[in-house]
Design an enzyme around this catalytic site. Structure first.
Site, PDB file in Angstrom:
ATOM      1  N   HIS A 175       0.628  -1.326   0.110  1.00 32.71           N
ATOM      2  CA  HIS A 175      -0.046   0.080  -0.113  1.00 32.71           C
ATOM      3  C   HIS A 175       0.791   1.316   0.002  1.00 32.71           C
ATOM      4  CE1 HIS A 175      -3.723  -2.414   1.537  1.00 32.71           C
ATOM      5  NE2 HIS A 175      -3.623  -2.351   0.144  1.00 32.71           N
ATOM      6  N   CYS A 489     -13.794   4.750 -22.631  1.00 32.73           N
ATOM      7  CA  CYS A 489     -13.628   5.185 -21.166  1.00 32.73           C
ATOM      8  C   CYS A 489     -13.074   4.348 -20.135  1.00 32.73           C
ATOM      9  CB  CYS A 489     -14.895   5.814 -20.751  1.00 32.73           C
ATOM     10  SG  CYS A 489     -16.041   4.590 -20.549  1.00 32.73           S
TER      11      CYS A 489
HETATM   12  C1  PEP Z   1     -15.390   0.089 -17.340  1.00 33.84           C
HETATM   13  O1  PEP Z   1     -16.077  -0.642 -16.911  1.00 33.84           O
HETATM   14  O2  PEP Z   1     -14.433  -0.052 -18.256  1.00 33.84           O
HETATM   15  C2  PEP Z   1     -15.588   1.628 -16.929  1.00 33.84           C
HETATM   16  C3  PEP Z   1     -15.105   2.535 -17.314  1.00 33.84           C
HETATM   17  O3  PEP Z   1     -16.588   1.661 -15.980  1.00 33.84           O
HETATM   18  P1  PEP Z   1     -16.258   1.256 -14.246  1.00 33.84           P
HETATM   19  O4  PEP Z   1     -14.772   1.220 -14.238  1.00 33.84           O
HETATM   20  O5  PEP Z   1     -16.896   2.305 -13.483  1.00 33.84           O
HETATM   21  O6  PEP Z   1     -16.947   0.078 -14.288  1.00 33.84           O
END
Ligand code: PEP
Ligand code: MG
Length: 528
Positions: A175, A489
């Site tokens: 950590h 994303c």
């Molecule tokens: C994903 O699943 O790639 C995403 C961007 O959303 P989260 O990480 O919030 O599940």
């Protein structure tokens, strides 16, 4: 580069077994110490919340979990009772037994967890003995040299004065390593005996790119590293300045570089690091600590205050993705064997429609009069899922207009492509949704059958990269034929090894943590 600050061994604790007058009072003191330790840990979490990602901040939640562990509490109470002894001694004995078992496993990840227990045990003992921990009192910028340093010590120092950290113990998954990386402090861990040669005040250079420590460097090295550091500083300030503009490759391919946010602070960072817009607003992160369902006005006012920080851009706002690793404490969830595959996101949202999805959808529709809102739907697995959410949003839109709350236009509604069934057979979704964003984090865990929260199978996730890139390429080609935009994303969006691939397939946007934007924009600018 800087002088060494030798962190004295944490003063060793004096723990002796002594006879006590009242077992009951000893147990009460132990329980009180547990609760003080939890409060202290939550205070540290609060202090660090603006510096760490949602994954990193979980370190503190894990510590609270240990402190709340009924087995640890029960065993310690039993120990006090059966030995009629003092609580600090009981804590020491019981936690030592735990750590011994964990260390015997010989796995570096599990040993790091044993270190957490050692730290928490020390914290409890100090509370019971009414003592305070050695603080690290730096008064000039220095490199901390220690056998080990606890996350609590690291969280309570003025990090502006810490130029670097080197430790003899520890490994890259512990950590302290994670925390120092998140705080932007260069660190070299696990150097074993080599640090014993370092004297207080000696000049040190730590080169993390080469995993090198230079002790008492010659003038040649000092000059070399001075120049290197100046160059890096200069480059990142140029990158930051240029980051405020839209970016294209040398041959003119343009791409939106957006930010992933979950708080007001993230929105401020998105703006200052030069995001073109918000590519993923993880709305559930605004409510993880609430004790009741947020109502429509609460949704409205929180989003409004965040979007106002960065107003004139596209805001892609995801519907609540609670469940799995983001549970709702006030919902008496039925315990599921595989929560990542269970009632989460829209599945949970529809189960508690009036309390979860409805107020959020109404708030977002009302806000769409003020901001350029795109609604992103998580965890769409089937055609039915899509039809249900789309019809629901239209229903709420009509309902608001019937109530006299005029909403000018229905916002664009998109799909988070994170479940293989959608990624493999995209035709229906491409025809019917307005835009798409690949959630590569969940997509990787579902493709590899490897829980993204389970460290012991995490090596599988990165091996999904090739398959995911092929899925994104095929999906994007089809979507572009229908004039629909596709973005990424998940974590893969900021993987610089994928960047040229994304540019080649003309992906429309990449969305990532704000601090990575200047560097990625710079790489795009230098791409042919
Ligand atoms: C994903 O699943 O790639 C995403 C961007 O959303 P989260 O990480 O919030 O599940
Ligand atoms: Mg996801």
């Amino acid at each position: 580069m800087g002088p060494a600050f030798l962190l004295n061994e944490n003063s060793s604790l004096r723990i002796v077994k002594s006879k006590i007058s009242s077992v009951k009072s000893e147990i009460n003191q132990f329980k009180k110490a547990l609760s003080i330790a939890q409060d202290k840990t939550l205070d540290l979490k609060q202090k660090m919340i603006n510096f760490l990602s949602k994954e990193e901040i979980k370190i503190y939640d894990a510590h609270v979990e240990i402190l709340k562990d009924p087995e640890l509490e029960g065993k310690t109470i039993d120990f006090i009772k059966s030995n009629s002894c003092n609580a600090d001694y009981a804590v020491h004995e019981v936690t030592a037994e735990y750590t011994e078992i964990l260390n015997e496993i010989g796995d570096p990840y599990i040993s790091a967890r044993a270190d957490d227990i050692v730290m928490l045990s020390r914290m409890l003992i100090l509370i019971l003995q009414k003592k305070v921990e050695n603080k690290i009192n730096l008064n000039t910028p220095s490199i901390i040299v220690a056998d080990s340093i606890t996350t609590n010590q690291l969280s309570s120092i003025d990090t502006n004065l810490v130029l670097g950290i080197i430790t003899s113990h520890g490994g890259p998954t512990d950590h302290v390593a994670i925390l120092s990386k998140a705080l932007g402090i260069p660190s070299l861990v696990g150097l074993a005996k080599s640090i014993s040669k370092i004297k207080a005040g000696s000049l040190l250079i730590i080169d993390c790119a080469k995993a090198q420590l230079i002790l008492n460097p010659s003038l040649f090295y000092i000059k070399k590293y001075d120049l290197l550091m100046l160059k890096e500083k200069h480059e990142s300030s140029i990158q930051l300045k240029k980051s405020q503009n839209n970016v294209t490759t040398k041959s003119g391919t343009s791409i939106e570089i957006n930010a992933n946010i979950g708080s007001l602070n993230d929105a401020k960072k998105a703006k200052s690091f030069g995001a073109d817009g918000i590519g993923l607003f993880r709305t559930e992160l605004c409510f993880l600590d609430s004790e009741k369902f947020p109502d429509e006005n609460m949704h409205y006012s929180i989003y409004e205050s965040i979007l106002k920080e960065f107003p004139k851009v596209k805001h892609t706002i995801r519907l609540l993705d609670f469940g799995s690793d983001k549970p709702l404490s006030y919902l008496n969830n039925i315990k599921e064997e595989n929560p990542a595959l269970g009632s989460r996101a829209l599945r949970l949202g529809f189960k508690h429609y009036d309390n979860l999805l409805k107020p959020q959808i109404r708030a977002l529709l009302r806000l769409s009069n003020l901001f350029n809102i795109h609604i992103l739907c998580p965890m769409i697995a089937s055609e039915e899922d899509w039809i249900q959410i789309k019809e629901t949003i239209i229903l709420e839109f009509n309902q608001l207009n019937n109530e006299g709350v005029r909403i000018d236009y229905l916002p664009r509604i998109g799909i988070m492509v994170e479940i293989p069934n959608v990624a493999f057979r995209p035709e229906f979704y491409i025809k019917n949704a307005d835009f798409f964003s690949f959630g590569t984090n969940d997509l990787a865990q579902f493709l590899m059958a490897a829980d993204r929260t389970n460290e012991s199978v995490s090596n599988y996730l990165s091996q999904s990269k090739e398959s995911i890139l092929i899925l994104i390429k095929n999906f994007t080609e089809l979507a572009h034929k229908e004039g629909k935009e596709v973005g990424v994303c998940g974590e893969l969006a900021s993987d610089d090894k994928c960047l040229s691939y994304f540019l080649d397939i003309n992906i429309n946007s990449l969305s990532m943590p704000p601090s990575l934007i200047p560097k990625i924009k710079n790489e795009i600018r230098n791409t042919i």
